[in-house]
Design an enzyme around this catalytic site. Structure first.
Site, PDB file in Angstrom:
ATOM      1  CG  HIS A  30      -1.196  22.194 -24.836  1.00  0.00           C
ATOM      2  ND1 HIS A  30      -1.287  22.943 -23.678  1.00  0.00           N
ATOM      3  CD2 HIS A  30      -1.802  22.933 -25.802  1.00  0.00           C
ATOM      4  CE1 HIS A  30      -1.936  24.076 -23.932  1.00  0.00           C
ATOM      5  NE2 HIS A  30      -2.258  24.095 -25.218  1.00  0.00           N
ATOM      6  CG  LEU A  31       5.619  18.891 -25.404  1.00  0.00           C
ATOM      7  CD1 LEU A  31       7.089  19.168 -25.097  1.00  0.00           C
ATOM      8  CD2 LEU A  31       5.501  17.945 -26.591  1.00  0.00           C
ATOM      9  NE  ARG A  32      -2.655  17.658 -23.309  1.00  0.00           N
ATOM     10  CZ  ARG A  32      -3.384  18.754 -23.320  1.00  0.00           C
ATOM     11  NH1 ARG A  32      -3.128  19.741 -22.459  1.00  0.00           N
ATOM     12  NH2 ARG A  32      -4.365  18.916 -24.184  1.00  0.00           N
ATOM     13  CG  ASN A  83      -2.141  23.797 -20.187  1.00  0.00           C
ATOM     14  OD1 ASN A  83      -1.132  23.494 -20.817  1.00  0.00           O
ATOM     15  ND2 ASN A  83      -3.344  23.670 -20.706  1.00  0.00           N
ATOM     16  CG  ASP A 139      -4.108  25.178 -29.016  1.00  0.00           C
ATOM     17  OD1 ASP A 139      -3.507  24.635 -28.073  1.00  0.00           O
ATOM     18  OD2 ASP A 139      -5.230  25.708 -28.893  1.00  0.00           O
ATOM     19  CG  HIS A 196      -7.688  16.055 -24.966  1.00  0.00           C
ATOM     20  ND1 HIS A 196      -7.397  16.341 -23.653  1.00  0.00           N
ATOM     21  CD2 HIS A 196      -7.872  17.252 -25.586  1.00  0.00           C
ATOM     22  CE1 HIS A 196      -7.424  17.664 -23.480  1.00  0.00           C
ATOM     23  NE2 HIS A 196      -7.702  18.238 -24.642  1.00  0.00           N
ATOM     24  CG  PHE A 249     -12.604  23.229 -25.090  1.00  0.00           C
ATOM     25  CD1 PHE A 249     -13.508  23.674 -26.039  1.00  0.00           C
ATOM     26  CD2 PHE A 249     -12.911  23.407 -23.741  1.00  0.00           C
ATOM     27  CE1 PHE A 249     -14.700  24.294 -25.661  1.00  0.00           C
ATOM     28  CE2 PHE A 249     -14.097  24.018 -23.347  1.00  0.00           C
ATOM     29  CZ  PHE A 249     -14.994  24.461 -24.302  1.00  0.00           C
ATOM     30  N   GLY A 250      -9.900  20.784 -27.772  1.00  0.00           N
ATOM     31  CA  GLY A 250      -8.556  20.689 -28.337  1.00  0.00           C
ATOM     32  C   GLY A 250      -8.329  19.496 -29.240  1.00  0.00           C
TER      33      GLY A 250
HETATM   34 ZN    ZN Z   1      -5.347  28.269 -25.296  1.00  0.00          ZN
END
Ligand code: ZN
Length: 436
Positions: free
Chosen positions: A71-73, A103, A314, A318, A332-333
């Site tokens: 996730h590079l956001r 996402n 993954d 955050h 989460f994460g």
């Molecule tokens: Zn996922």
């Protein structure tokens, strides 16, 4: 240790005396690897080149590592991570190619967002970044995104990661399109009714700690659905971040029957269990949650026997203010790019679950094949292929210091943990992007 910016000038390198491991060709021998004009080269064809020699004796010379779950956001979350910082974290972790989840804000469900992303990648990325597009519009799970247009715009897969399509008819139609366009579908396997408000694994510890449970069944029922739908449609599905023993069993049976279903495992699920949630530290809150020791053992077996062929992080950044809240309310994460390789080594190599060539395979050619990145020249050290190389020092001992990460975020459960094994040289297209 340092990050090097790319100048667009590949070097002529001789990586001398390392253990060259290329699972795609079965090569595993001490020798030299030559890189010239951004490609893996045969020195006999370039008798006049002055090779710049780098001594890599005692090190592993591997194809550039690939992480298919990052996730590079960007866009919309640049206080957590950006393409610039996320790809620097990848380089520091030994990853030369990463696949970005859609996402973001807005979500990548249309060709405009993909075009914007590709421009930003071109301008800011230190390693190769492959975008994915959404399965459903707005990731709402109600209507399909324009899958054919997304493919044309350059996505390598479709996924609603972070969400899971609950409507099995919509999922079936998504898979029919995915098969038609030869796009793999990556699925975050979560049944919403079974996992409503769950924040950790449903079991002994959730009862003791008084936290709402997210049962294994919530994942397994979707893995089972996916096995049936992959068989029906012929589409390739990668079940993301598997966490439970039941999922591994379903996947093993499906693979035996030749169904194009694949599985992915993350470092935290292979090393940690739900007992670590005792301190209510939100850096142990992830989706799916950490599970029991029996689940962890089943995942290790799945990686060992090849049921789980894909390892990835993954990487989910955050900000501190987002994670520093009550366990129930925290997102989460966790991040993973800069610790991933060493945590996999700790979980898989130290207890002799698998050896280095197998670990390299699960981080290179196997994910490359599932996402068709092998067709783009990734995942191997074939002559004439892209000069993406990771040099690993398997015996280097180091202590994780999250404060020093290249990533913009610090949500890491492995901070201060002593680990062994690390990428010491990361080369993308013949250019050195990271050197320890
Ligand atoms: Zn996922």
């Amino acid at each position: 240790m340092s990050i090097r910016e790319r100048a667009g000038k590949p070097r002529s390198l001789r990586l001398a005396g390392g253990r060259v491991i290329d699972p795609a060709s079965g090569r595993d021998a001490v020798g030299d690897l030559y890189l010239h004009e951004g490609k893996v080269a045969d020195p006999a064809q370039f008798p006049h080149v002055q090779w710049e020699e780098i001594d890599v004796r005692g090190k592993i010379v591997a194809p550039g590592l690939i992480d298919v779950h990052v996730h590079l956001r960007e866009p919309g979350g640049s206080h957590k991570e950006t393409i610039r910082t996320g790809t620097r974290a990848a380089a520091a972790g030994g990853f030369t190619s990463i696949v970005a989840m859609p996402n973001t804000k807005p979500v990548a469900d249309g060709t405009n967002t993909i075009a914007w992303l590709r421009q930003r990648i071109e301008a800011d990325a230190l390693v190769n970044v492959y975008p994915t597009g959404c399965i459903s519009q707005g990731m709402a799970g109600e209507a399909l995104a324009p899958i054919g247009s997304l493919k044309k715009a350059g996505v390598v897969a479709i996924t609603d990661d972070g969400h899971c399509i609950q409507n099995n008819d919509l999922m079936r139609r998504a898979l029919e399109y995915a098969a038609m366009f030869d796009l793999p579908l990556l699925d975050h396997c979560q049944d919403y009714a079974l996992t409503a408000d769950g924040v950790m694994h449903e079991g002994y510890w959730s009862t003791v700690l008084g936290l709402r449970g997210w049962p294994s069944l919530g994942e397994e029922i979707i893995v089972g659905r996916n096995a049936m739908l992959a068989e029906k449609t012929g589409a390739t599905i990668l079940c993301q971040h598997l966490s439970s023993a039941g999922s591994v069993r379903i996947l093993r049976e499906a693979k035996k029957r030749g169904i194009p279903l694949h599985g992915e495992a993350m470092p935290h699920h292979l090393l940690l269990t739900d007992a670590t949630v005792q301190g209510y530290d939100t850096n142990f809150k992830m989706n799916p949650p950490l599970r029991t020791e029996a689940d962890r053992q089943a995942l290790l077996e799945g990686v060992a026997d090849g049921t789980i062929g894909v390892l990835a992080s993954d990487h989910a950044p955050h900000a501190l203010f987002e994670k520093e809240v009550e366990f129930d309310r925290a997102p989460f994460g966790i991040i993973g790019l800069e610790t991933e390789l060493a945590v996999f080594a700790q979980a898989l190599i130290e207890p002799k679950v698998i050896d280095w060539p197998t670990l390299v395979s699960r981080l290179t050619i196997e994910p490359a094949r599932v996402l068709r990145l092998d067709q783009l020249g990734k995942g191997s050290l074939a002559l004439g292929g892209d000069a993406d190389v990771t040099v690993i020092d398997p015996s280097l001992e180091w202590v994780v210091d999250a404060a020093k990460f290249e990533s913009l975020s610090r949500n890491c459960p492995f901070d201060k943990m002593p680990l062994r094994g690390r990428a010491v040289l990361t080369i993308v297209g013949g250019e050195i992007v990271w050197r320890l």
